[in-house]
Design a protein around this motif. Sequence first.
Motif, PDB file in Angstrom:
ATOM      1  N   GLU A 124       0.846  -1.178   0.000  1.00 54.25           N
ATOM      2  CA  GLU A 124       0.000   0.000   0.000  1.00 54.25           C
ATOM      3  C   GLU A 124       0.892   1.241   0.000  1.00 54.25           C
ATOM      4  O   GLU A 124       2.020   1.220   0.508  1.00 54.25           O
ATOM      5  CB  GLU A 124      -0.911  -0.019   1.227  1.00 54.25           C
ATOM      6  N   ALA A 125       0.380   2.332  -0.563  1.00 52.62           N
ATOM      7  CA  ALA A 125       1.199   3.536  -0.735  1.00 52.62           C
ATOM      8  C   ALA A 125       1.827   4.003   0.571  1.00 52.62           C
ATOM      9  O   ALA A 125       2.992   4.413   0.607  1.00 52.62           O
ATOM     10  CB  ALA A 125       0.354   4.649  -1.355  1.00 52.62           C
ATOM     11  N   VAL A 126       1.077   3.914   1.670  1.00 50.75           N
ATOM     12  CA  VAL A 126       1.570   4.405   2.954  1.00 50.75           C
ATOM     13  C   VAL A 126       2.774   3.604   3.448  1.00 50.75           C
ATOM     14  O   VAL A 126       3.582   4.101   4.244  1.00 50.75           O
ATOM     15  CB  VAL A 126       0.431   4.391   4.004  1.00 50.75           C
ATOM     16  N   ASP A 127       2.936   2.377   2.962  1.00 52.38           N
ATOM     17  CA  ASP A 127       4.013   1.503   3.445  1.00 52.38           C
ATOM     18  C   ASP A 127       5.177   1.387   2.465  1.00 52.38           C
ATOM     19  O   ASP A 127       6.151   0.685   2.757  1.00 52.38           O
ATOM     20  CB  ASP A 127       3.453   0.100   3.717  1.00 52.38           C
ATOM     21  N   LYS A 128       5.117   2.090   1.350  1.00 53.12           N
ATOM     22  CA  LYS A 128       6.165   1.936   0.340  1.00 53.12           C
ATOM     23  C   LYS A 128       7.538   2.341   0.868  1.00 53.12           C
ATOM     24  O   LYS A 128       8.560   1.781   0.467  1.00 53.12           O
ATOM     25  CB  LYS A 128       5.829   2.745  -0.914  1.00 53.12           C
ATOM     26  N   VAL A 129       7.594   3.304   1.775  1.00 53.41           N
ATOM     27  CA  VAL A 129       8.881   3.732   2.317  1.00 53.41           C
ATOM     28  C   VAL A 129       9.603   2.574   2.997  1.00 53.41           C
ATOM     29  O   VAL A 129      10.837   2.476   2.945  1.00 53.41           O
ATOM     30  CB  VAL A 129       8.690   4.920   3.291  1.00 53.41           C
ATOM     31  N   ARG A 130       8.839   1.663   3.614  1.00 52.57           N
ATOM     32  CA  ARG A 130       9.474   0.530   4.283  1.00 52.57           C
ATOM     33  C   ARG A 130       9.903  -0.550   3.299  1.00 52.57           C
ATOM     34  O   ARG A 130      10.922  -1.211   3.490  1.00 52.57           O
ATOM     35  CB  ARG A 130       8.557  -0.018   5.372  1.00 52.57           C
ATOM     36  N   LEU A 131       9.136  -0.739   2.237  1.00 51.27           N
ATOM     37  CA  LEU A 131       9.579  -1.645   1.187  1.00 51.27           C
ATOM     38  C   LEU A 131      10.886  -1.138   0.574  1.00 51.27           C
ATOM     39  O   LEU A 131      11.830  -1.923   0.352  1.00 51.27           O
ATOM     40  CB  LEU A 131       8.503  -1.775   0.114  1.00 51.27           C
ATOM     41  N   ASP A 132      10.962   0.148   0.311  1.00 56.33           N
ATOM     42  CA  ASP A 132      12.189   0.718  -0.255  1.00 56.33           C
ATOM     43  C   ASP A 132      13.367   0.574   0.709  1.00 56.33           C
ATOM     44  O   ASP A 132      14.495   0.266   0.299  1.00 56.33           O
ATOM     45  CB  ASP A 132      11.971   2.190  -0.611  1.00 56.33           C
ATOM     46  N   ASP A 133      13.110   0.784   1.996  1.00 54.21           N
ATOM     47  CA  ASP A 133      14.145   0.624   3.014  1.00 54.21           C
ATOM     48  C   ASP A 133      14.652  -0.809   3.019  1.00 54.21           C
ATOM     49  O   ASP A 133      15.865  -1.070   3.058  1.00 54.21           O
ATOM     50  CB  ASP A 133      13.561   0.997   4.376  1.00 54.21           C
ATOM     51  N   TYR A 134      13.729  -1.749   2.958  1.00 53.99           N
ATOM     52  CA  TYR A 134      14.081  -3.175   2.956  1.00 53.99           C
ATOM     53  C   TYR A 134      14.912  -3.530   1.735  1.00 53.99           C
ATOM     54  O   TYR A 134      15.934  -4.224   1.834  1.00 53.99           O
ATOM     55  CB  TYR A 134      12.794  -3.998   2.992  1.00 53.99           C
ATOM     56  N   LYS A 135      14.488  -3.058   0.574  1.00 54.29           N
ATOM     57  CA  LYS A 135      15.221  -3.379  -0.650  1.00 54.29           C
ATOM     58  C   LYS A 135      16.661  -2.883  -0.585  1.00 54.29           C
ATOM     59  O   LYS A 135      17.585  -3.549  -1.066  1.00 54.29           O
ATOM     60  CB  LYS A 135      14.507  -2.772  -1.859  1.00 54.29           C
ATOM     61  N   ALA A 136      16.851  -1.718  -0.009  1.00 53.83           N
ATOM     62  CA  ALA A 136      18.205  -1.171   0.100  1.00 53.83           C
ATOM     63  C   ALA A 136      19.086  -2.049   0.978  1.00 53.83           C
ATOM     64  O   ALA A 136      20.272  -2.266   0.685  1.00 53.83           O
ATOM     65  CB  ALA A 136      18.142   0.251   0.660  1.00 53.83           C
ATOM     66  N   VAL A 137      18.522  -2.583   2.056  1.00 56.40           N
ATOM     67  CA  VAL A 137      19.298  -3.430   2.968  1.00 56.40           C
ATOM     68  C   VAL A 137      19.505  -4.828   2.386  1.00 56.40           C
ATOM     69  O   VAL A 137      20.591  -5.412   2.499  1.00 56.40           O
ATOM     70  CB  VAL A 137      18.593  -3.530   4.336  1.00 56.40           C
TER      71      VAL A 137
END
Length: 372
Positions: A124-137
């Motif tokens: 969901e749009a509100v959680d995309k920041v955490r998906l992006d954070d995860y992908k970076a790690v």
Amino acid sequence: MKRASTVVALVAPAVVALALAVSGPAPAQNTGQPGNLQIYWIDVEGGAATLVVAPSGESLLLDTGYPDADRDAKRIHAVAQKAGLKQIDNVVISHWHRDHEGGLAALAKMIPIGRFYDHGDGVEAVDKVRLDDYKAVAAGKRTIVKPGDKIPLKGADVVVVSSEFTLLDRPVNGGGPNPLCADAPQMSAAAPENQRMVGVLVTFGTFTFLDLADLDWQKEMELTCPLNKVGKVSLYQAGRHGSLDGAGAPGFLGAISPQVVVVNNGPRKGLGQHDDRIKPLEIPGKPAAAYEKNAYLRMAKLPGIEGIWQGHLSLLDKDPSHNTSPDMIANVEESAECQGHWINASVAADGKFTLTNGRNGFSKTYAPRQAK
């Protein structure tokens, strides 16, 4: 029965009997016996962080708590050190909510991490920041899992039972037809992220541990009706941090029939919240579905339940009948004063398992159920 502790007294019938049978404080070595599987519930204040260490020394971390001032990453790292780990071999992020993924970036700077597992890029749009954070790690070390996949953990078996809206397509762990389905109350679907959950079943000999994170009522029922696809479990990590708001379907809880439940709640999250805002579906020709609304009592009344352990005393609802025995509560204060005590399960090869409260050393050993 009046106990020495004055924090809270237990009156739920299922655990009164348990309290009469418990022993005194356990020696420290109970949390590190060679040949045992270890599970630590790390206090992340109503988030989720569960560390599993196989007898081989390989490890699996299920979720990483909140990002708040790196508090949860530090607590996870401290428990990993206590367990003797130089790295965490596998990390599963169940979904992209802040209380499950938030501590990952800080943790990855404190201890090496081998591989990462998740449900995919649906978000969901509100959680995309955490998906992006995860992908970076997780860059270059990421695996997207589907039901039936195995997560490597030498010395134990870890099977994915739910991921990205889908569930196991056939029973494992002795599962089969569920007679509770016929009259079980149903609910409509929760928000998408609570249906995307990566849920896992960990098996060590005859011992089984089920962690479905925040999987919703509808998917719980789909997982266990008409066929119970996960069987009965030794130990269950309570859904939605013990609040069971939109989760904890009676048809599901009765089917998995946990011997022991661990609730990863916080002082004001999880137990003590109420699900009155979520209504069962009205099915034409059937009477309105009734079920126990209080989450603690819904679990404590389950046939065969032998113990409920809590990460925190519920400060939203301190009623003694709505919390477990004080000895089995790891933390009893507000977050500002909380020391972040853990709960540990040490599981022997014969299926016997001992839970220990990191706050007071109190322990209780549970005999394995009859082998399937």
